[in-house]
Design a protein around this motif. Structure first.
Motif, PDB file in Angstrom:
ATOM      1  N   VAL B  62     -11.791  -1.517  10.717  1.00 54.33           N
ATOM      2  CA  VAL B  62     -12.402  -2.187   9.705  1.00 54.33           C
ATOM      3  C   VAL B  62     -13.185  -3.427  10.254  1.00 54.33           C
ATOM      4  O   VAL B  62     -13.957  -4.117   9.749  1.00 54.33           O
ATOM      5  CB  VAL B  62     -11.704  -2.617   8.357  1.00 54.33           C
ATOM      6  N   GLY B  63     -13.046  -3.468  11.649  1.00 51.33           N
ATOM      7  CA  GLY B  63     -13.703  -4.641  12.050  1.00 51.33           C
ATOM      8  C   GLY B  63     -13.365  -4.639  13.689  1.00 51.33           C
ATOM      9  O   GLY B  63     -12.899  -3.699  14.264  1.00 51.33           O
ATOM     10  N   SER B  64     -13.328  -5.934  14.485  1.00 53.04           N
ATOM     11  CA  SER B  64     -13.171  -5.978  15.634  1.00 53.04           C
ATOM     12  C   SER B  64     -12.776  -7.265  15.934  1.00 53.04           C
ATOM     13  O   SER B  64     -12.952  -8.255  15.091  1.00 53.04           O
ATOM     14  CB  SER B  64     -14.258  -5.555  16.580  1.00 53.04           C
ATOM     15  N   ILE B  65     -12.099  -7.167  17.157  1.00 50.25           N
ATOM     16  CA  ILE B  65     -11.568  -8.733  17.495  1.00 50.25           C
ATOM     17  C   ILE B  65     -12.793  -9.497  18.360  1.00 50.25           C
ATOM     18  O   ILE B  65     -13.586  -9.006  18.841  1.00 50.25           O
ATOM     19  CB  ILE B  65     -10.390  -8.616  18.669  1.00 50.25           C
ATOM     20  N   THR B  66     -12.884 -10.936  17.713  1.00 47.26           N
ATOM     21  CA  THR B  66     -14.162 -11.450  18.265  1.00 47.26           C
ATOM     22  C   THR B  66     -13.656 -12.579  19.412  1.00 47.26           C
ATOM     23  O   THR B  66     -14.468 -12.874  20.399  1.00 47.26           O
ATOM     24  CB  THR B  66     -14.750 -12.385  17.145  1.00 47.26           C
ATOM     25  N   GLU B  67     -12.433 -13.013  19.384  1.00 45.92           N
ATOM     26  CA  GLU B  67     -12.068 -14.014  20.347  1.00 45.92           C
ATOM     27  C   GLU B  67     -10.364 -13.944  20.485  1.00 45.92           C
ATOM     28  O   GLU B  67      -9.759 -13.738  19.494  1.00 45.92           O
ATOM     29  CB  GLU B  67     -12.665 -15.531  19.909  1.00 45.92           C
ATOM     30  N   VAL B  68      -9.815 -14.270  21.692  1.00 43.76           N
ATOM     31  CA  VAL B  68      -8.564 -14.341  21.825  1.00 43.76           C
ATOM     32  C   VAL B  68      -8.371 -15.663  23.037  1.00 43.76           C
ATOM     33  O   VAL B  68      -9.067 -15.617  23.879  1.00 43.76           O
ATOM     34  CB  VAL B  68      -8.186 -12.900  22.788  1.00 43.76           C
ATOM     35  N   GLN B  69      -7.578 -16.460  22.389  1.00 43.42           N
ATOM     36  CA  GLN B  69      -7.352 -17.519  23.066  1.00 43.42           C
ATOM     37  C   GLN B  69      -5.705 -17.730  23.373  1.00 43.42           C
ATOM     38  O   GLN B  69      -5.187 -17.637  22.431  1.00 43.42           O
ATOM     39  CB  GLN B  69      -7.899 -18.676  22.237  1.00 43.42           C
ATOM     40  N   LEU B  70      -5.585 -18.328  24.550  1.00 41.83           N
ATOM     41  CA  LEU B  70      -4.209 -18.611  24.985  1.00 41.83           C
ATOM     42  C   LEU B  70      -3.714 -19.801  24.304  1.00 41.83           C
ATOM     43  O   LEU B  70      -4.386 -21.142  24.544  1.00 41.83           O
ATOM     44  CB  LEU B  70      -4.074 -18.597  26.330  1.00 41.83           C
ATOM     45  N   THR B  71      -2.446 -19.997  23.694  1.00 39.86           N
ATOM     46  CA  THR B  71      -1.947 -21.020  23.031  1.00 39.86           C
ATOM     47  C   THR B  71      -0.650 -21.611  23.518  1.00 39.86           C
ATOM     48  O   THR B  71      -0.155 -20.691  24.447  1.00 39.86           O
ATOM     49  CB  THR B  71      -1.988 -21.130  21.425  1.00 39.86           C
ATOM     50  N   THR B  73       1.969 -21.193  22.216  1.00 39.32           N
ATOM     51  CA  THR B  73       3.094 -20.640  21.294  1.00 39.32           C
ATOM     52  C   THR B  73       2.838 -19.126  21.365  1.00 39.32           C
ATOM     53  O   THR B  73       3.395 -18.390  20.923  1.00 39.32           O
ATOM     54  CB  THR B  73       3.245 -21.250  19.846  1.00 39.32           C
ATOM     55  N   GLY B  74       1.674 -18.818  21.580  1.00 41.59           N
ATOM     56  CA  GLY B  74       1.272 -17.420  22.043  1.00 41.59           C
ATOM     57  C   GLY B  74      -0.097 -17.065  22.117  1.00 41.59           C
ATOM     58  O   GLY B  74      -0.800 -17.859  22.950  1.00 41.59           O
ATOM     59  N   ALA B  75      -0.717 -16.383  21.303  1.00 39.98           N
ATOM     60  CA  ALA B  75      -2.159 -16.040  21.182  1.00 39.98           C
ATOM     61  C   ALA B  75      -3.051 -16.143  20.064  1.00 39.98           C
ATOM     62  O   ALA B  75      -2.317 -15.770  18.917  1.00 39.98           O
ATOM     63  CB  ALA B  75      -2.749 -14.838  22.059  1.00 39.98           C
ATOM     64  N   TYR B  76      -3.990 -17.219  20.198  1.00 42.17           N
ATOM     65  CA  TYR B  76      -4.764 -17.273  18.882  1.00 42.17           C
ATOM     66  C   TYR B  76      -5.927 -16.186  18.778  1.00 42.17           C
ATOM     67  O   TYR B  76      -6.615 -15.985  19.574  1.00 42.17           O
ATOM     68  CB  TYR B  76      -5.342 -18.918  18.772  1.00 42.17           C
ATOM     69  N   ILE B  77      -5.704 -15.468  17.899  1.00 46.00           N
ATOM     70  CA  ILE B  77      -6.955 -14.391  17.720  1.00 46.00           C
ATOM     71  C   ILE B  77      -7.639 -14.520  16.532  1.00 46.00           C
ATOM     72  O   ILE B  77      -7.381 -14.634  15.357  1.00 46.00           O
ATOM     73  CB  ILE B  77      -6.206 -12.945  17.841  1.00 46.00           C
ATOM     74  N   SER B  78      -9.148 -14.292  16.552  1.00 43.01           N
ATOM     75  CA  SER B  78     -10.058 -14.324  15.733  1.00 43.01           C
ATOM     76  C   SER B  78     -10.852 -12.988  15.591  1.00 43.01           C
ATOM     77  O   SER B  78     -10.855 -12.409  16.763  1.00 43.01           O
ATOM     78  CB  SER B  78     -11.236 -15.120  16.065  1.00 43.01           C
ATOM     79  N   PHE B  79     -10.848 -12.323  14.348  1.00 44.01           N
ATOM     80  CA  PHE B  79     -11.290 -11.115  14.354  1.00 44.01           C
ATOM     81  C   PHE B  79     -12.174 -11.196  13.057  1.00 44.01           C
ATOM     82  O   PHE B  79     -12.041 -11.832  12.120  1.00 44.01           O
ATOM     83  CB  PHE B  79     -10.179 -10.109  14.089  1.00 44.01           C
ATOM     84  N   SER B  80     -13.153 -10.169  13.205  1.00 48.92           N
ATOM     85  CA  SER B  80     -14.123  -9.952  12.092  1.00 48.92           C
ATOM     86  C   SER B  80     -13.460  -9.076  11.157  1.00 48.92           C
ATOM     87  O   SER B  80     -13.301  -7.657  11.860  1.00 48.92           O
ATOM     88  CB  SER B  80     -15.564  -9.715  12.309  1.00 48.92           C
ATOM     89  N   VAL B  81     -13.868  -8.667   9.949  1.00 52.52           N
ATOM     90  CA  VAL B  81     -13.450  -7.516   9.095  1.00 52.52           C
ATOM     91  C   VAL B  81     -14.556  -7.439   8.248  1.00 52.52           C
ATOM     92  O   VAL B  81     -15.172  -8.339   7.692  1.00 52.52           O
ATOM     93  CB  VAL B  81     -12.072  -7.925   8.275  1.00 52.52           C
ATOM     94  N   GLN B  82     -14.944  -6.153   7.902  1.00 53.72           N
ATOM     95  CA  GLN B  82     -15.836  -5.720   6.822  1.00 53.72           C
ATOM     96  C   GLN B  82     -15.888  -6.388   5.432  1.00 53.72           C
ATOM     97  O   GLN B  82     -14.401  -6.706   5.113  1.00 53.72           O
ATOM     98  CB  GLN B  82     -15.989  -4.240   6.610  1.00 53.72           C
ATOM     99  N   ASP B  83     -16.944  -6.959   4.907  1.00 55.00           N
ATOM    100  CA  ASP B  83     -16.979  -7.750   3.494  1.00 55.00           C
ATOM    101  C   ASP B  83     -15.978  -6.687   2.583  1.00 55.00           C
ATOM    102  O   ASP B  83     -15.624  -7.376   1.593  1.00 55.00           O
ATOM    103  CB  ASP B  83     -18.038  -8.007   3.166  1.00 55.00           C
ATOM    104  N   ASP B  84     -16.247  -5.445   2.520  1.00 53.75           N
ATOM    105  CA  ASP B  84     -15.469  -4.656   1.456  1.00 53.75           C
ATOM    106  C   ASP B  84     -14.141  -4.569   1.690  1.00 53.75           C
ATOM    107  O   ASP B  84     -13.621  -3.745   0.723  1.00 53.75           O
ATOM    108  CB  ASP B  84     -16.141  -3.226   1.349  1.00 53.75           C
TER     109      ASP B  84
END
Lengths: 253, 305
Positions: B62-71, B73-84
């Motif tokens: 339904v979408g894809s990962i747009t960004e992965v950042q190291l933090t 405490t772990g990994a901060y992940i941004s992802f896009s999802v279809q509007d529906d």
């Protein structure tokens, strides 16, 4: 200076002269309005006229990559969709740009070197200078800019046709269905891959046209010199493409 | 028609741009013309997720990962999802995929449909992460420890067995000697008592023959009598069955209100009339006992006598 010293220093001499030539070309960009018509002609010759041969090469590259990947990889332990996961990134990250670069090295690089070399040995360039025209701005800048602009366009066309060629060959040989091919490509999609290929295309476009212009612009001798320049331009373009490919991969991946 | 250079160049460049944009959206499994909402999540271990990996709900991209950042405490992940696709509260995110022949993906487990909806940009909580490789890695020390223990035990057992077998005066040797002595003693006893054993066995054989003959005669007689009894019982059962059928027929007729008994059983008015008649008769009899003349004076035959 002894000939051995000349031979050793020749590469550095060429690098220096190439840098000065490109500096002059860069300085001539402010006169670009004067050479706009020539720039359009070069866009058509370098870019649009090259689309058929680039598409043909890319289609066969995609098809062959698909068949060979299926031959080497597919086994009961590896799903067929892996073919798509291998072929599409191969085209977007490597083959799309490199195949286009090689094709243009032979087609465009050789032509540029032959054109400029002929103009040099027939003293047409000297005539331009005598008329007060900036020969670098008139001859080199439009070609180099056209190469930088059109190589990415050709890269996109090569990727599209290559992927379609891969899908068609996969369907024809029955190694994987179109759906599985695309599913595999999506699963292993590399976000940076197409942008990496685009950056390569920019660099290759510059290298092919700039090196060919340099070699042609400084051609010596008569028809024999033009022939040598043509060959040298094609070979040097291909070698520099390979070197730049490796450097970009090390720097950006 | 010869197209001007400007038009050819413009068309080619624009077409290449469109192909590049559509191609990237297509392979990232994003809507080509629609919008996609961006959400975020934080995982303790990204398990190799990279930009471009698929975001899946129930296994469907339904979408894809747009960004992965190291933090920290772990990994901060941004992802896009279809509007529906609607992400409601209760939705959790986790890294999935085996990673050997298929790439990693971010799995979303949707919350209840009637729960409040997450707005784009929200932080989706992560699920407790557990993948096969991590499980194996976690369990490996315990398994290795057990294997070591078992191997040590096996080694000890083998050593003890070896010592037992190898020792000339060990327990195994003593045991074998004892068994051999017992066997010899048993053999001597059997040889000494061979005559007695033969007579005992002959007697046992005769007894078996007698019992066999007795059993054959008695069983034959008993079986014949039993057959006769069963035949009689079968006849009686047939009669009982026909009687039962007739009784059933009679009872069903009574239940249906047929005949006098049936009417009595089903018609209440007849019962009440009969009860009233009985009461009237009882009153007449009581009256007759008290004063018989009242009834007898009307009978001319009595006057005769």
């Amino acid at each position: 200076m002894p000939s051995i010293v000349l031979r050793i220093t020749q590469p550095f001499f060429d690098i220096g002269r190439f840098t000065m030539l490109m500096s002059s070309a860069f300085m001539s960009l402010r006169e670009m309005g004067t050479y706009w018509q020539n720039f359009q002609i070069q866009l058509v010759r370098i870019g649009i006229d090259s689309i058929p041969i680039v598409a043909l090469a890319a289609a066969f590259s995609g098809a062959v990559t698909t068949v060979q990947t299926a031959y080497q990889l597919v086994s009961p332990l590896i799903p067929p969709r892996i073919i798509g996961a291998v072929v599409v990134p191969s085209l977007t990250m490597e083959l799309g740009a490199v195949v286009t670069g090689f094709i243009l090295s032979g087609r465009v690089g050789a032509r540029i070197a032959a054109e400029l070399g002929t103009m040099r040995v027939t003293e047409q360039i000297d005539a331009l200078e005598a008329m007060g025209l900036n020969s670098i701005g008139y001859l080199i800048v439009p070609r180099v800019l056209a190469g930088i602009v059109m190589l990415p366009v050709l890269y996109v066309a090569a990727c599209l046709v290559g992927i379609v060629g891969g899908i068609v060959s996969a369907e024809l040989t029955g190694v994987v269905s179109t759906g599985e091919f695309i599913q595999g490509a999506r699963e292993h999609w590399n976000f940076f891959g197409p942008y990496f290929g685009l950056i390569k295309a920019f660099v290759f476009g510059f290298l092919i046209t700039a090196v060919s212009c340099y070699i042609g612009y400084y051609t010596k001798g008569g028809a024999d010199g033009v022939g040598r320049s043509t060959t040298r331009a094609a070979v040097m373009s291909c070698v520099l493409i390979l070197v730049a490919d490796l450097i970009l991969a090390i720097l950006l991946l | 028609m010869k197209l001007p250079n400007e038009l050819k160049i413009g068309l080619t460049v624009v077409l290449a741009g469109i192909i590049f944009y559509v191609g990237i959206r297509f392979f990232r499994d994003l809507p080509i013309f629609g919008q996609a909402s961006v959400y975020h999540t934080e995982l303790m271990n990204s398990s190799g997720l990279v930009t471009g990996n698929i975001v899946a709900v129930n296994g469907v991209g339904v979408g894809s990962i747009t960004e992965v950042q190291l933090t920290l405490t772990g990994a901060y992940i941004s992802f896009s999802v279809q509007d529906d696709v609607t992400l409601t509260e209760g939705t959790t995110a986790s890294a999935g995929g085996f990673g050997l022949v298929s790439s990693m993906q971010l799995n979303l487990s949707l919350g209840p449909p009637d729960a409040p909806v997450y707005v784009p940009g929200s932080l989706i909580p992560s699920a407790v992460q557990s993948d096969i490789l991590t499980d194996l890695a976690n369990r490996t020390p315990a398994v290795l420890s057990r294997v070591d223990t078992v191997l040590a035990g096996s080694s000890q057992a083998i050593s003890a067995a070896t010592a037992l077998l190898a020792g000339p005066e060990g327990q195994m040797q003593q045991t074998l000697t004892s068994i051999r002595n017992s066997s010899d003693a048993l053999h001597a006893i059997l040889m000494a008592e061979q005559g007695s054993l033969q007579s005992v066995l002959q007697g046992l054989e005769d007894l078996t023959d007698t019992a066999e003959a007795f059993t054959e005669d008695s069983l034959g007689t008993t079986t014949a009598k039993l057959k006769e009894v069963i035949a009689q019982l079968s006849g009686n059962l047939d009669v009982l069955e026909s009687t039962t059928n007739e009784l059933n027929t009679l009872l069903s007729s009574i239940n249906q209100g047929k005949g006098t008994l049936g009417k009595l059983a089903t018609d209440d008015s007849l019962y009440f009339e009969l009860k009233g008649a009985s009461a009237a008769l009882r009153r007449i009899l009581e009256n007759f006992e008290e004063d018989p003349r009242q009834y007898l004076e009307h009978l001319k035959l009595i006057d005769f006598f």
